[in-house]
Design a protein around this motif. Structure first.
Motif, short mmCIF file in Angstrom:
data_model
loop_
_atom_site.label_atom_id
_atom_site.label_comp_id
_atom_site.label_asym_id
_atom_site.label_seq_id
_atom_site.Cartn_x
_atom_site.Cartn_y
_atom_site.Cartn_z
N THR A 51 0.84 -1.19 0.00
CA THR A 51 0.00 0.00 0.00
C THR A 51 0.88 1.25 0.00
O THR A 51 1.87 1.33 0.72
N ARG B 68 -4.78 -0.53 -1.76
CA ARG B 68 -5.13 -1.63 -0.85
C ARG B 68 -4.63 -2.92 -1.45
O ARG B 68 -4.54 -3.06 -2.67
N ASP C 208 -5.11 -7.27 -1.12
CA ASP C 208 -5.77 -8.42 -0.49
C ASP C 208 -4.91 -9.65 -0.81
O ASP C 208 -3.76 -9.51 -1.21
N HIS D 143 -4.76 -9.72 -5.08
CA HIS D 143 -4.80 -8.55 -5.94
C HIS D 143 -4.41 -7.27 -5.20
O HIS D 143 -4.59 -7.16 -3.99
N ALA D 144 -3.92 -6.32 -5.99
CA ALA D 144 -3.72 -4.95 -5.51
C ALA D 144 -4.86 -4.12 -6.07
O ALA D 144 -5.20 -4.23 -7.25
N HIS D 145 -5.46 -3.31 -5.25
CA HIS D 145 -6.51 -2.38 -5.67
C HIS D 145 -5.81 -1.06 -5.93
O HIS D 145 -5.19 -0.49 -5.03
N ARG E 39 -11.22 2.81 -10.59
CA ARG E 39 -10.30 2.01 -9.79
C ARG E 39 -10.29 0.61 -10.37
O ARG E 39 -11.28 0.17 -10.95
N THR E 40 -9.20 -0.11 -10.21
CA THR E 40 -9.11 -1.45 -10.76
C THR E 40 -8.31 -2.36 -9.84
O THR E 40 -7.68 -1.90 -8.90
N ARG E 41 -8.35 -3.65 -10.14
CA ARG E 41 -7.59 -4.64 -9.39
C ARG E 41 -6.58 -5.28 -10.34
O ARG E 41 -6.90 -5.56 -11.49
N ARG F 186 -3.60 -8.45 -10.45
CA ARG F 186 -3.02 -9.61 -9.77
C ARG F 186 -1.61 -9.28 -9.27
O ARG F 186 -0.82 -8.65 -9.98
#
Length: 79
Positions: free
Chosen positions: A9, A29, A31, A34-36, A56-58, A60
């Motif tokens: 982050t 962020r 998880d 994935h990175a947001h 915004r996107t995610r 891998r």
């Protein structure tokens, strides 16, 4: 050669795809998989400014490596 850090982050990364026109993303962020992220521009002070009307996107986490289809580490956001 600098080692590529683990995505975290607050980091800024650049898309290596030549079609992306030097797209910069800011990790907001993380998880498990994935990175947001949000596309940004950087001020002269290195502060990220989210671009208007860009979703915004995610992404891998395994794509955060300096390959032609990956991302290159730029640095920490100055926030």
């Amino acid at each position: 050669m600098t080692d590529t850090p683990t995505p975290a982050t607050g980091q800024i990364w650049q898309d290596n795809d030549p079609r992306a026109d030097e797209r910069l993303i800011w990790i907001q962020r993380i998880d498990d998989t994935h990175a947001h992220v949000r596309q940004v521009a950087l001020t002269q002070d290195g502060e990220p400014v989210p671009l208007p009307s860009v979703r915004r996107t995610r992404i891998r986490l395994d794509r955060f490596k300096p390959t032609s289809t990956g991302y290159r580490y730029v640095g920490e956001a100055q926030r």
